[in-house]
Design a protein around this motif. Structure first.
Motif, PDB file in Angstrom:
ATOM      1  N   ARG A   1       0.754  -1.272   0.072  1.00  0.00           N
ATOM      2  CA  ARG A   1      -0.002  -0.004   0.030  1.00  0.00           C
ATOM      3  C   ARG A   1       0.856   1.180  -0.045  1.00  0.00           C
ATOM      4  O   ARG A   1       0.530   2.035  -0.817  1.00  0.00           O
ATOM      5  N   ILE A   2       1.909   1.416   0.990  1.00  0.00           N
ATOM      6  CA  ILE A   2       2.588   2.677   1.058  1.00  0.00           C
ATOM      7  C   ILE A   2       3.254   2.797  -0.259  1.00  0.00           C
ATOM      8  O   ILE A   2       3.626   3.994  -0.697  1.00  0.00           O
ATOM      9  N   PHE A   3       4.101   1.752  -1.074  1.00  0.00           N
ATOM     10  CA  PHE A   3       4.843   1.753  -2.094  1.00  0.00           C
ATOM     11  C   PHE A   3       3.894   2.348  -3.409  1.00  0.00           C
ATOM     12  O   PHE A   3       4.281   3.204  -4.286  1.00  0.00           O
ATOM     13  N   MET A   4       2.470   1.981  -3.431  1.00  0.00           N
ATOM     14  CA  MET A   4       1.654   2.095  -4.388  1.00  0.00           C
ATOM     15  C   MET A   4       1.102   3.532  -4.318  1.00  0.00           C
ATOM     16  O   MET A   4       0.770   4.139  -5.176  1.00  0.00           O
ATOM     17  N   THR A   5       1.200   4.001  -3.098  1.00  0.00           N
ATOM     18  CA  THR A   5       0.924   5.391  -2.890  1.00  0.00           C
ATOM     19  C   THR A   5       1.943   6.527  -2.993  1.00  0.00           C
ATOM     20  O   THR A   5       1.915   7.388  -3.639  1.00  0.00           O
ATOM     21  N   VAL A   6       2.980   6.376  -2.516  1.00  0.00           N
ATOM     22  CA  VAL A   6       4.023   7.266  -2.580  1.00  0.00           C
ATOM     23  C   VAL A   6       4.558   6.950  -4.049  1.00  0.00           C
ATOM     24  O   VAL A   6       5.122   8.119  -4.733  1.00  0.00           O
ATOM     25  N   GLY A   7       4.853   6.064  -4.653  1.00  0.00           N
ATOM     26  CA  GLY A   7       5.408   5.787  -6.037  1.00  0.00           C
ATOM     27  C   GLY A   7       4.798   6.654  -6.974  1.00  0.00           C
ATOM     28  O   GLY A   7       5.468   7.496  -7.586  1.00  0.00           O
ATOM     29  N   PRO A   8       3.414   6.647  -7.212  1.00  0.00           N
ATOM     30  CA  PRO A   8       3.025   7.318  -8.351  1.00  0.00           C
ATOM     31  C   PRO A   8       2.742   8.751  -8.065  1.00  0.00           C
ATOM     32  O   PRO A   8       3.212   9.736  -8.852  1.00  0.00           O
ATOM     33  N   ILE A   9       2.870   9.500  -6.616  1.00  0.00           N
ATOM     34  CA  ILE A   9       3.113  10.648  -6.219  1.00  0.00           C
ATOM     35  C   ILE A   9       4.452  11.387  -6.361  1.00  0.00           C
ATOM     36  O   ILE A   9       4.624  12.479  -6.903  1.00  0.00           O
TER      37      ILE A   9
ATOM     38  N   SER B   1      -4.790   3.936  -4.548  1.00  0.00           N
ATOM     39  CA  SER B   1      -4.114   2.823  -3.803  1.00  0.00           C
ATOM     40  C   SER B   1      -4.234   3.128  -2.491  1.00  0.00           C
ATOM     41  O   SER B   1      -4.347   2.103  -1.605  1.00  0.00           O
ATOM     42  N   TRP B   2      -3.925   4.368  -1.989  1.00  0.00           N
ATOM     43  CA  TRP B   2      -4.179   4.385  -0.563  1.00  0.00           C
ATOM     44  C   TRP B   2      -5.650   4.172   0.216  1.00  0.00           C
ATOM     45  O   TRP B   2      -5.972   3.611   1.035  1.00  0.00           O
ATOM     46  N   ILE B   3      -6.456   4.530  -0.772  1.00  0.00           N
ATOM     47  CA  ILE B   3      -7.903   4.104  -0.379  1.00  0.00           C
ATOM     48  C   ILE B   3      -8.123   2.752  -0.285  1.00  0.00           C
ATOM     49  O   ILE B   3      -8.911   2.203   0.567  1.00  0.00           O
ATOM     50  N   GLY B   4      -7.724   2.087  -1.320  1.00  0.00           N
ATOM     51  CA  GLY B   4      -8.336   0.676  -1.629  1.00  0.00           C
ATOM     52  C   GLY B   4      -7.404  -0.497  -1.450  1.00  0.00           C
ATOM     53  O   GLY B   4      -7.794  -1.425  -0.949  1.00  0.00           O
ATOM     54  N   ILE B   5      -5.982  -0.267  -1.269  1.00  0.00           N
ATOM     55  CA  ILE B   5      -5.153  -1.454  -1.009  1.00  0.00           C
ATOM     56  C   ILE B   5      -5.114  -1.659   0.453  1.00  0.00           C
ATOM     57  O   ILE B   5      -4.775  -0.695   1.186  1.00  0.00           O
ATOM     58  N   ARG B   6      -5.318  -2.738   0.790  1.00  0.00           N
ATOM     59  CA  ARG B   6      -5.207  -3.432   2.181  1.00  0.00           C
ATOM     60  C   ARG B   6      -4.240  -4.506   2.647  1.00  0.00           C
ATOM     61  O   ARG B   6      -3.639  -4.216   3.406  1.00  0.00           O
ATOM     62  N   ARG B   7      -4.417  -5.472   1.679  1.00  0.00           N
ATOM     63  CA  ARG B   7      -3.804  -6.657   2.288  1.00  0.00           C
ATOM     64  C   ARG B   7      -2.008  -6.835   1.965  1.00  0.00           C
ATOM     65  O   ARG B   7      -1.611  -6.177   1.235  1.00  0.00           O
ATOM     66  N   ASN B   8      -1.611  -7.466   3.133  1.00  0.00           N
ATOM     67  CA  ASN B   8      -0.117  -7.498   2.819  1.00  0.00           C
ATOM     68  C   ASN B   8       0.141  -8.841   2.397  1.00  0.00           C
ATOM     69  O   ASN B   8      -0.648  -9.905   2.554  1.00  0.00           O
ATOM     70  N   PRO B   9       1.008  -9.056   1.439  1.00  0.00           N
ATOM     71  CA  PRO B   9       1.411 -10.547   0.851  1.00  0.00           C
ATOM     72  C   PRO B   9       1.591 -11.570   1.680  1.00  0.00           C
ATOM     73  O   PRO B   9       1.216 -12.517   1.427  1.00  0.00           O
ATOM     74  N   ALA B  10       2.017 -11.309   2.970  1.00  0.00           N
ATOM     75  CA  ALA B  10       2.063 -12.311   4.002  1.00  0.00           C
ATOM     76  C   ALA B  10       0.727 -13.009   4.312  1.00  0.00           C
ATOM     77  O   ALA B  10       0.540 -13.942   4.851  1.00  0.00           O
ATOM     78  N   GLU B  11      -0.460 -12.217   3.977  1.00  0.00           N
ATOM     79  CA  GLU B  11      -1.993 -12.796   4.130  1.00  0.00           C
ATOM     80  C   GLU B  11      -2.265 -13.328   3.107  1.00  0.00           C
ATOM     81  O   GLU B  11      -3.471 -13.660   2.882  1.00  0.00           O
ATOM     82  N   VAL B  12      -1.574 -13.989   2.054  1.00  0.00           N
ATOM     83  CA  VAL B  12      -2.078 -14.398   0.637  1.00  0.00           C
ATOM     84  C   VAL B  12      -2.826 -15.747   1.281  1.00  0.00           C
ATOM     85  O   VAL B  12      -4.035 -15.986   0.260  1.00  0.00           O
ATOM     86  N   ALA B  13      -2.556 -16.498   1.979  1.00  0.00           N
ATOM     87  CA  ALA B  13      -3.216 -17.785   2.216  1.00  0.00           C
ATOM     88  C   ALA B  13      -4.744 -17.447   2.515  1.00  0.00           C
ATOM     89  O   ALA B  13      -5.611 -18.045   1.786  1.00  0.00           O
ATOM     90  N   PRO B  14      -5.376 -16.694   3.337  1.00  0.00           N
ATOM     91  CA  PRO B  14      -6.613 -16.271   3.721  1.00  0.00           C
ATOM     92  C   PRO B  14      -7.258 -15.743   2.397  1.00  0.00           C
ATOM     93  O   PRO B  14      -8.454 -15.700   2.185  1.00  0.00           O
ATOM     94  N   ALA B  15      -6.367 -14.683   2.032  1.00  0.00           N
ATOM     95  CA  ALA B  15      -6.817 -14.168   0.641  1.00  0.00           C
ATOM     96  C   ALA B  15      -7.376 -14.841  -0.595  1.00  0.00           C
ATOM     97  O   ALA B  15      -8.243 -14.961  -1.051  1.00  0.00           O
ATOM     98  N   GLU B  16      -6.529 -16.179  -0.513  1.00  0.00           N
ATOM     99  CA  GLU B  16      -6.927 -17.080  -1.661  1.00  0.00           C
ATOM    100  C   GLU B  16      -8.227 -17.889  -1.277  1.00  0.00           C
ATOM    101  O   GLU B  16      -8.793 -18.170  -1.979  1.00  0.00           O
TER     102      GLU B  16
END
Length: 465
Positions: A327-335, A441-456
Motif C-alpha cells: 500500500r505505501i509503495f503504491m501510494t508514494v511511488g505514483p506521487i 491505492s491508499w484508499i483501496g489497497i489493504r492486504r499484505n502479501p504475507a496474508e495471501v493464504a486467507p486471501a486465496e
C-alpha cells in the motif's frame, strides 16, 4: 540459467524471445513517429493511429488469445503468432500511405496478442514452485530489457537508415524463436477450454469504435454522425461484452475477480498509472524531436535513466513490499512520479536536456521503481493460484487499454498541437493521473502479501463456478 534443466532453458528462451518482440515493438515506435509523419503525412492523427491500431487489437484480443492457446495448443498458437507477427512487421515496413500502415499495425497487434499469453503458459505448464518463480523472474527481466534497448535501437535506425527498419527489428528474433520452437517437444495438454469468440468480437469492436471516435473527434467534432454514432455503438458493444461475462460459463474476463478488494482497486490504480506512463512516453518521444529538435537517437536516449533506475531498483522495492505491504509503495511511488512529471514544466523555448528533462526522468524513474513490483504483487497476490493466469491477463489488458484510451485522447489533451504549450498540458494531465493512481491505492489497497493464504480462500469463495 544454470539452475534450469535443458528443456526448461529451451522453454524460457522461447518464452522470452516470443514476448520480447511484442514489448520491443511497443517501445521503438514512439521515436519513429515524427519520421513516419514526415514521410507519409497525416500529422498527429496518423501518429495516434500508428500507436493505437496496435494497442486496440492487442488489448482486445489478449484475453481471447489465452482461451485459444488452451483450446488449440500453446506451441501451435505461438508458431502462428510468430509467423503472423513477422509478416505484419514486413507489411508495416512496406507501407506507402497512412491507411495501409494502420491496417498492418492492427494486424501486428492481433498477432502479438497470441504471443504473450502462450509464452507465459509454456512456463507455467512445464515448471512448478520455486523453479517456475525463477523462470518468470528471468522472463520479466528480459522483457523489461526491451524497454531499455527499444527507444535507442529505434532512434539509431531512424537516424542512420529509415523508420521502416524499426519494424524489421522483429524479424531476426522471430526467426530464431521459430527454430527453437521446432526443437521443443512437449506432451500435449488436455484441450478442454472453450473459446468465446463472441466475447472477443464484442470487446474488439467496442474498443475500436470508441477509440475511432476519440481520435477523429478533433477533426470532425462531436456533432458529426461519423463521431457520435461510433462512440455510442462502441460503448453499447462493450456493455454487451461485460454483460456476456456475467452470463457465460467460461468468461474471458471473470467479473468476480474485481470483487476481490486488492485486485479491483489495484486494477483501477493500474488504469491511472499506465495511462500516465503511455501519455508521457508518447509525448516525450515526439516533442523532443518535433519541438526541441533532438535527433531520434537522442530522443530515444532521453528516457533511458528512467528505465535503468527501474531495472536496478524494482526488485528491491518488491522485497520491501513483501515485508511492509504494497500500500505505501503504491501510494508514494505514483506521487513521486507526479512530481517528476511536473518537473517537465521547466522545459522552455530555450531547450536544455540536462536541466529540464533529466531531473524529471530521474524522479519519475525512482517513483516507477517503487510502484511496479508492489502493484503486480498486490494484484496477483490477491487471487488464488488457480486463477493467477487469467488475473495476470486481465491486469495486462487493463494496462494496455489505459494506454490505448489516453493516446486516443491526445489531441484533446495537448490542445490540437504538440507544441510547447501542448507538451506542458500533457505534463499536467500526466501528473494528475499519477496522483489519482496514488490516492486510489491508499484508499483501496489493504492486504499484505504475507496474508495471501486467507486471501486465496476468500477469492475462491467468490468464484461462482
Amino acid at each position: 540459467m544454470a539452475s534450469f534443466a535443458p528443456v526448461q532453458r529451451l522453454v524460457i528462451s522461447i518464452a522470452v524471445l516470443a514476448s520480447f518482440v511484442t514489448f520491443l515493438d511497443g517501445t521503438v515506435v514512439n521515436v519513429a513517429l515524427p519520421a513516419i509523419s514526415r514521410e507519409i503525412g497525416g500529422g498527429i492523427t496518423t501518429q495516434q493511429w500508428v500507436v493505437d491500431a496496435y494497442l486496440i487489437t492487442l488489448s482486445a484480443l489478449i484475453l481471447l488469445a489465452g482461451s485459444v492457446s488452451d483450446a488449440y495448443g500453446r506451441v501451435l498458437v505461438m508458431r502462428i503468432g510468430l509467423i503472423a507477427f513477422g509478416v505484419a512487421s514486413i507489411a508495416v515496413a512496406a507501407s506507402f500511405d497512412p491507411l495501409t500502415l494502420i491496417i498492418a499495425r492492427a494486424a501486428q497487434g492481433a498477432a502479438g496478442a497470441l504471443l504473450v499469453p502462450s509464452s507465459l503458459a509454456l512456463i507455467t505448464a512445464t515448471m512448478r514452485g520455486e523453479v517456475q518463480a525463477k523462470a518468470i523472474g528471468v522472463w520479466t527481466a528480459f522483457t523489461t530489457g526491451a524497454m531499455l534497448v527499444g527507444p535507442l535501437l529505434g532512434g539509431l535506425f531512424v537516424d542512420f537508415l529509415s523508420w521502416r527498419f524499426v519494424f524489421l527489428i522483429n524479424v531476426v528474433p522471430i526467426a530464431i524463436t521459430l527454430v527453437l520452437l521446432s526443437r521443443l517437444h512437449l506432451p500435449e495438454h488436455e484441450r478442454t477450454a472453450k473459446v468465446d469468440w463472441w466475447s472477443g468480437a464484442l470487446c474488439a469492436l467496442g474498443l475500436g469504435a470508441v477509440v475511432f471516435a476519440l481520435i477523429e473527434q478533433p477533426n470532425l467534432g462531436w456533432q458529426s454522425p461519423a463521431i457520435w454514432l461510433p462512440a455510442v455503438v462502441g460503448v453499447a458493444l462493450f456493455v454487451m461484452f461485460l454483460l456476456r461475462q456475467r452470463g457465460t460459463s467460461a468468461p474471458l474476463m471473470p467479473l468476480w475477480l474485481f470483487r476481490v478488494r486488492d485486485f479491483g482497486w489495484g486494477n483501477l490504480a493500474t488504469l491511472f498509472v499506465y495511462a500516465a506512463l503511455s501519455l508521457n512516453g508518447f509525448v516525450v518521444g515526439v516533442y523532443l524531436q518535433q519541438g526541441a529538435g533532438l535527433s531520434a537517437t537522442a530522443a530515444g536516449l532521453a528516457s533511458l535513466p528512467m528505465t535503468i533506475l527501474m531495472i536496478l531498483l524494482s526488485s528491491r522495492a518488491g522485497a520491501w513490499a513483501g515485508r511492509w505491504g504494497p500500500r505505501i509503495f503504491m501510494t508514494v511511488g505514483p506521487i513521486v512520479m507526479a512530481a517528476g512529471a511536473l518537473l517537465l514544466l521547466t522545459v522552455g523555448a530555450a531547450f536544455d536536456y540536462w536541466w529540464q528533462v533529466l531531473p524529471a526522468m530521474i524522479v519519475m524513474g525512482l517513483g516507477l521503481s517503487l510502484t511496479v513490483a508492489p502493484l503486480t504483487a498486490a494484484i496477483l497476490g490477491a487471487i488464488d493460484e488457480k486463477h493467477s493466469g487469467i488475473a495476470s491477463a486481465v491486469n495486462n489488458a487493463v494496462s494496455r487499454v489505459a494506454g490505448l484510451l489516453v493516446v486516443a485522447m491526445l489531441s484533446t489533451i495537448v490542445g490540437g498541437a504538440l507544441d510547447l504549450g501542448g507538451f506542458h498540458n500533457a505534463a499536467w494531465v500526466t501528473a494528475s493521473l499519477l496522483v489519482l493512481g496514488g490516492v486510489v491505492s491508499w484508499i483501496g489497497i489493504r492486504r499484505n502479501p504475507a496474508e495471501v493464504a486467507p486471501a486465496e480462500a476468500a477469492a475462491s469463495d467468490l468464484d461462482p463456478r
